[in-house]
Design an enzyme around this catalytic site. Structure first.
Site, PDB file in Angstrom:
ATOM      1  N   HIS A 217     -27.967   8.170  42.319  1.00  0.00           N
ATOM      2  CA  HIS A 217     -28.030   7.282  43.645  1.00  0.00           C
ATOM      3  C   HIS A 217     -29.277   7.677  44.575  1.00  0.00           C
ATOM      4  CE1 HIS A 217     -25.807  10.416  45.281  1.00  0.00           C
ATOM      5  NE2 HIS A 217     -26.285  10.037  46.560  1.00  0.00           N
ATOM      6  N   ASP A 219     -29.825   7.657  48.751  1.00  0.00           N
ATOM      7  CA  ASP A 219     -29.267   7.682  49.927  1.00  0.00           C
ATOM      8  C   ASP A 219     -29.916   6.473  50.785  1.00  0.00           C
ATOM      9  OD1 ASP A 219     -27.610   9.646  49.044  1.00  0.00           O
ATOM     10  OD2 ASP A 219     -28.558  11.178  50.457  1.00  0.00           O
ATOM     11  N   HIS A 273     -30.902  11.116  43.149  1.00  0.00           N
ATOM     12  CA  HIS A 273     -30.104  12.265  42.806  1.00  0.00           C
ATOM     13  C   HIS A 273     -28.769  12.112  42.480  1.00  0.00           C
ATOM     14  CE1 HIS A 273     -29.782  11.037  47.084  1.00  0.00           C
ATOM     15  NE2 HIS A 273     -28.398  12.032  47.180  1.00  0.00           N
ATOM     16  N   ARG A 283     -16.093  21.920  44.114  1.00  0.00           N
ATOM     17  CA  ARG A 283     -17.283  22.184  44.763  1.00  0.00           C
ATOM     18  C   ARG A 283     -17.382  21.235  46.040  1.00  0.00           C
ATOM     19  NH1 ARG A 283     -22.070  19.139  44.945  1.00  0.00           N
ATOM     20  NH2 ARG A 283     -23.821  20.334  45.595  1.00  0.00           N
TER      21      ARG A 283
HETATM   22  O1  LIG Z   1     -22.885  17.040  46.757  1.00  0.00           O
HETATM   23  C1  LIG Z   1     -24.086  16.858  46.714  1.00  0.00           C
HETATM   24  O2  LIG Z   1     -24.714  17.814  46.641  1.00  0.00           O
HETATM   25  C2  LIG Z   1     -24.876  15.832  47.287  1.00  0.00           C
HETATM   26  C3  LIG Z   1     -24.078  14.746  48.036  1.00  0.00           C
HETATM   27  C4  LIG Z   1     -24.782  13.505  48.137  1.00  0.00           C
HETATM   28  O3  LIG Z   1     -25.733  13.328  47.412  1.00  0.00           O
HETATM   29  C5  LIG Z   1     -24.144  12.046  48.762  1.00  0.00           C
HETATM   30  O4  LIG Z   1     -23.038  12.465  49.540  1.00  0.00           O
HETATM   31  O5  LIG Z   1     -24.927  11.071  49.087  1.00  0.00           O
HETATM   32 FE   LIG Z   2     -26.702  11.215  48.050  1.00  0.00          FE
END
Ligand SMILES: O=C(O)CCC(=O)C(=O)O
Ligand SMILES: [Fe+2]
Length: 352
Positions: A217, A219, A273, A283
């Site tokens: 995705h 952001d 990402h 995690r």
């Molecule tokens: O957990 C992560 O390292 C990335 C989280 C992420 O990309 C998001 O919450 O939009």
């Molecule tokens: Fe993200």
């Protein structure tokens, strides 16, 4: 048997997973785990406070370059203490370790807007769209309201939010200035109450090479400030290839989002990402999304514009509609003008 705090991911994905195992669909799936690890640019932002103008300018140029070439970089010596980061992390773990039933009733138990607690990919139609994770996606306005009450959790969120918002404003001002705009746009439109915090948890996943922790995705925000723990998992696209981002406990990761790509007319890259899962370790990560109010108009700061103007509210609604209708976010390609080049929309999850 699943622990009482885990969302029922196994149960929800049973059918899609068994279909895939029977049809060998996973053979067509790109290798999630065998991805080269890479250290993304590290920028020491304490130089912005120095009296030496050359040092300040050097730092701003590094930020400008990282936003154009990477769209994701890390800042160190950012002034947000370990105590603040650790404090929120402790609260984050506590809230996720509440029974799933309780988390699902977030408006009753935690006073958050309904829809703040999210898990998995409810609209997924294929295995690529599955996300093995849960999240609290919290509008900061929920925390700042007097009715939110004062408890350690909301106090820790406020503390983190108020510190990272200073960093976000500073970075946004530098990026605006580098585009030739010395404007108060960000200060006027991105307020404490218009931003969001997202707390992510990725439970251990028995199918780490098949299922994403968070599907690919971009952001939606102007920018994201992300703090992640020591467990690897974040990956990004660089020069058309997935690379794995090495965790750094001293750093905050800055991710350029769609709004900055649109505002800068494509100069700053809203980078794709994703997160991969781990078979044994859970995690956690926490993200601050630097966003304007829903009625803020986003338009390119140079001509000819690649994107049609849109309000943030309109953009968010379009994302929600796309996720509902197709299982993924289309994002900026929906708003391309004729000048804008066309490109294939990646599969997206929604973080609005
Ligand atoms: O957990 C992560 O390292 C990335 C989280 C992420 O990309 C998001 O919450 O939009
Ligand atoms: Fe993200």
């Amino acid at each position: 048997m699943d622990l009482i705090w885990n969302p029922p991911l196994h149960e929800a994905y049973k059918i899609l997973l068994s279909k895939t195992q029977n049809s060998n669909e996973e053979n067509g799936f790109d290798e999630l785990l065998a991805v080269e690890e890479c250290e993304v640019p590290v920028i020491d932002v304490s130089r912005l406070e120095e009296s030496d103008e050359v040092r300040r300018e050097e730092c701003k140029c590094e930020i400008f370059k990282a936003c154009q070439e990477w769209g994701l970089f890390q800042v160190v010596k950012h002034g947000i203490s370990n105590g603040i980061l650790r404090g929120l992390r402790v609260e984050q773990e506590k809230i996720f370790k509440q029974p799933f039933e309780k988390k699902s009733k977030e408006n009753t138990f935690f006073n958050f807007s309904s829809g703040s607690y999210r898990w998995g990919s409810p609209n997924a139609t294929c295995i690529r769209q599955l996300s093995w994770s849960e999240a609290f996606h919290i509008p900061l306005t929920d925390i700042l309201m007097p009715s939110a009450g004062s408890n350690t959790f909301s106090w820790r969120i406020q503390e983190f939010g108020s510190q990272v918002s200073i960093l976000a404003q500073t970075l946004a001002d530098i990026l605006a200035h580098k585009m030739g705009h010395k404007c108060s746009f960000f200060e006027e439109n991105c307020l404490a109450s218009t931003c969001y915090i997202r707390l992510n948890r990725y439970p251990p996943c028995p199918f780490p090479s098949q299922v994403h922790g968070l599907m690919p995705h971009t952001d939606t925000a102007f920018l994201t400030i992300l703090h992640q723990d020591q467990v690897r998992g974040l990956q990004m696209v660089k020069d058309g290839k997935w690379i794995s981002v090495k965790p750094n406990p001293d750093a905050l990761f800055i991710i350029i989002g769609d709004l900055f790509q649109a505002w800068s007319n494509g100069v700053y890259k809203s980078v794709e990402h994703r997160v991969v899962t781990n078979p044994k370790l859970e995690r956690f990560s926490m993200a601050y999304f630097f966003c304007p109010s829903d009625d803020t108009l986003i338009e390119s700061c140079t001509e000819p514009s690649l994107y049609n103007k849109f309000s943030f509210g309109e953009y968010r609604q379009q994302v929600r509609d796309d996720v509902h209708n197709f299982g993924y976010k289309i994002g900026l390609p929906n708003f391309l003008t004729r000048t804008g080049t066309t490109f294939d929309a990646p599969l997206q999850h929604s973080n609005v």
